[in-house]
Scaffold this motif. Structure first.
Motif, PDB file in Angstrom:
ATOM      1  N   ASP A 253      24.001  61.348  66.291  1.00 59.36           N
ATOM      2  CA  ASP A 253      24.954  61.445  65.183  1.00 59.36           C
ATOM      3  C   ASP A 253      24.982  62.884  64.715  1.00 59.36           C
ATOM      4  OD1 ASP A 253      25.963  58.614  63.993  1.00 59.36           O
ATOM      5  OD2 ASP A 253      23.988  58.370  64.912  1.00 59.36           O
ATOM      6  N   ASP A 254      26.178  63.469  64.694  1.00 58.06           N
ATOM      7  CA  ASP A 254      26.371  64.849  64.260  1.00 58.06           C
ATOM      8  C   ASP A 254      27.168  64.855  62.959  1.00 58.06           C
ATOM      9  OD1 ASP A 254      26.161  66.975  67.022  1.00 58.06           O
ATOM     10  OD2 ASP A 254      25.906  64.818  67.204  1.00 58.06           O
ATOM     11  N   LEU A 265      26.944  73.792  57.990  1.00 63.44           N
ATOM     12  CA  LEU A 265      25.687  73.543  58.680  1.00 63.44           C
ATOM     13  C   LEU A 265      25.868  72.342  59.589  1.00 63.44           C
ATOM     14  CD1 LEU A 265      22.675  74.580  58.674  1.00 63.44           C
ATOM     15  CD2 LEU A 265      22.180  72.564  57.287  1.00 63.44           C
ATOM     16  N   HIS A 266      25.634  72.532  60.875  1.00 70.47           N
ATOM     17  CA  HIS A 266      25.777  71.475  61.872  1.00 70.47           C
ATOM     18  C   HIS A 266      24.406  70.821  62.062  1.00 70.47           C
ATOM     19  CE1 HIS A 266      27.670  70.175  65.973  1.00 70.47           C
ATOM     20  NE2 HIS A 266      26.862  69.236  65.476  1.00 70.47           N
ATOM     21  N   LEU A 267      24.318  69.540  61.689  1.00 74.51           N
ATOM     22  CA  LEU A 267      23.070  68.788  61.803  1.00 74.51           C
ATOM     23  C   LEU A 267      23.202  67.745  62.905  1.00 74.51           C
ATOM     24  CD1 LEU A 267      20.231  67.945  60.630  1.00 74.51           C
ATOM     25  CD2 LEU A 267      21.501  66.306  59.209  1.00 74.51           C
ATOM     26  N   VAL A 268      22.210  67.696  63.785  1.00 78.06           N
ATOM     27  CA  VAL A 268      22.172  66.719  64.876  1.00 78.06           C
ATOM     28  C   VAL A 268      20.954  65.819  64.664  1.00 78.06           C
ATOM     29  CG1 VAL A 268      22.054  66.358  67.370  1.00 78.06           C
ATOM     30  CG2 VAL A 268      23.259  68.352  66.456  1.00 78.06           C
ATOM     31  N   PHE A 283      17.714  68.498  64.254  1.00 76.97           N
ATOM     32  CA  PHE A 283      17.781  69.956  64.290  1.00 76.97           C
ATOM     33  C   PHE A 283      19.144  70.399  63.799  1.00 76.97           C
ATOM     34  CE2 PHE A 283      18.724  68.221  68.477  1.00 76.97           C
ATOM     35  CZ  PHE A 283      19.916  68.820  68.835  1.00 76.97           C
ATOM     36  N   TYR A 284      19.229  71.666  63.389  1.00 78.49           N
ATOM     37  CA  TYR A 284      20.465  72.159  62.799  1.00 78.49           C
ATOM     38  C   TYR A 284      20.605  73.651  63.038  1.00 78.49           C
ATOM     39  CZ  TYR A 284      17.181  73.443  59.067  1.00 78.49           C
ATOM     40  OH  TYR A 284      16.118  73.949  58.366  1.00 78.49           O
ATOM     41  N   PHE A 290      25.812  77.819  66.236  1.00 74.45           N
ATOM     42  CA  PHE A 290      25.291  76.549  66.731  1.00 74.45           C
ATOM     43  C   PHE A 290      25.273  76.491  68.259  1.00 74.45           C
ATOM     44  CE2 PHE A 290      25.850  72.162  68.162  1.00 74.45           C
ATOM     45  CZ  PHE A 290      24.757  71.555  67.553  1.00 74.45           C
ATOM     46  N   ASP A 291      26.358  76.893  68.890  1.00 74.25           N
ATOM     47  CA  ASP A 291      26.403  76.841  70.361  1.00 74.25           C
ATOM     48  C   ASP A 291      25.342  77.744  70.984  1.00 74.25           C
ATOM     49  OD1 ASP A 291      28.476  75.070  70.215  1.00 74.25           O
ATOM     50  OD2 ASP A 291      30.061  76.583  70.504  1.00 74.25           O
TER      51      ASP A 291
END
Length: 309
Positions: A253-254, A265-268, A283-284, A290-291
């Motif tokens: 889930d992202d 902020l991209h959270l995985v 992780f984020y 992010f990439d």
């Protein structure tokens, strides 16, 4: 009162004469009453009661029944719609509270997990944008010179092995009173970019609180938002729903949390059930790197993860 045989004075409650042993006349009361002499005796059978007494008692019972709050009167019909609504609301409350109740019983709310420190960027780092990728930069993050394994104590306690960048720091393995184990991997403090990876192992009874790995993902996302005081998470739909890590298929889930300067902020969050235990990885990174963070840090760490048991 006197005995009919020997004329001995008898107590009012006597059944037999203490002098001659003769039985007291059947017309005499066999028990003593503290009521006045002219008071009507309490009937042993309702059929013996005077008619006026029965009428008075019946009227008093009816008046008392009518005065009781919430008591249904004869001839009144209960409101079936109100009953149905109450039952529906109770069902919803019970359904919503089931998972929360289980989490409370198993101690997932007490004590709370320590607040996670997320170092937010004050401004977007200047870098060259990657061709064909929006909001992504390159050559901002240093490339790891090498990777190192987790400490033996952490690997044995968690039941897995994983390699992290050589200059990253392995935090202390924490175990809560409910048996939840957490381990944080952080980059050097000199790197002023929000990066971190969290490893979580849940006890075997956590499957009673989380029906699926996706439900666990959602719980961890909410916990992350509370711990970091970040709000308005937006689910990202252009990301995979599953990811293969360590030979297992993990639920993914992202979400995206808005930051300042039009950044986010991209959270995985990844979760899987492995041998009666839930495992989660979280992780984020900020959206502009992010990439690059995935390529240089997170993907190599995920590829190195393997379960030892």
């Amino acid at each position: 009162m006197t005995c009919t045989q020997c004329k001995q004075e008898l107590p009012v409650y006597a059944v037999v004469c203490p002098q001659c042993g003769a039985a007291v006349s059947s017309g005499t009361s066999a028990y003593y009453s503290y009521l006045p002499a002219d008071t009507l005796a309490w009937p042993r059978d309702l059929r013996e009661a005077p008619g006026s007494l029965l009428l008075v008692n019946s009227a008093a019972v009816q008046d008392a029944t009518a005065a009781l709050p919430g008591q249904a009167r004869p001839g009144s019909r209960p409101n079936r719609w109100l009953t149905a609504i109450v039952v529906l609301l109770l069902s919803c409350l019970l359904g919503a509270g089931f998972t929360v109740g289980l989490l409370w019983v198993h101690g997932y709310f007490a004590p709370k997990a320590p607040a996670r420190s997320v170092q937010l960027p004050s401004q977007a780092p200047a870098a060259t944008a990657t061709a064909g990728t929006q909001n992504s930069t390159t050559n901002v993050l240093p490339t790891p010179s090498s990777f190192k394994p987790l400490s033996n104590s952490s690997s044995q306690s968690l039941g897995l092995i994983l390699n992290l960048p050589q200059d990253w720091t392995e935090g202390q393995l924490n175990t809560s009173t409910s048996g939840v184990k957490t381990l944080t991997l952080d980059p050097p403090q000199s790197l002023s970019v929000p990066l971190s990876l969290l490893i979580v192992q849940f006890p075997s009874d956590a499957n009673q609180a989380f029906p699926s790995a996706h439900d666990l993902d959602q719980f961890l996302i909410q916990n992350f938002a509370q711990a970091t005081s970040l709000g308005n998470p937006q689910a990202l739909t252009n990301t995979p729903q599953t990811r293969t890590v360590g030979g297992q298929t993990w639920s993914e889930d992202d979400v995206s949390f808005p930051l300042n300067n039009n950044q986010s902020l991209h959270l995985v969050t990844l979760s899987v059930m492995y041998k009666q235990h839930y495992y989660s990885l979280q992780f984020y990174a900020s959206n502009d790197v992010f990439d690059e963070a995935m390529q240089k840090y997170y993907t190599p760490m995920l590829d190195s993860l393997h379960f030892t048991a």
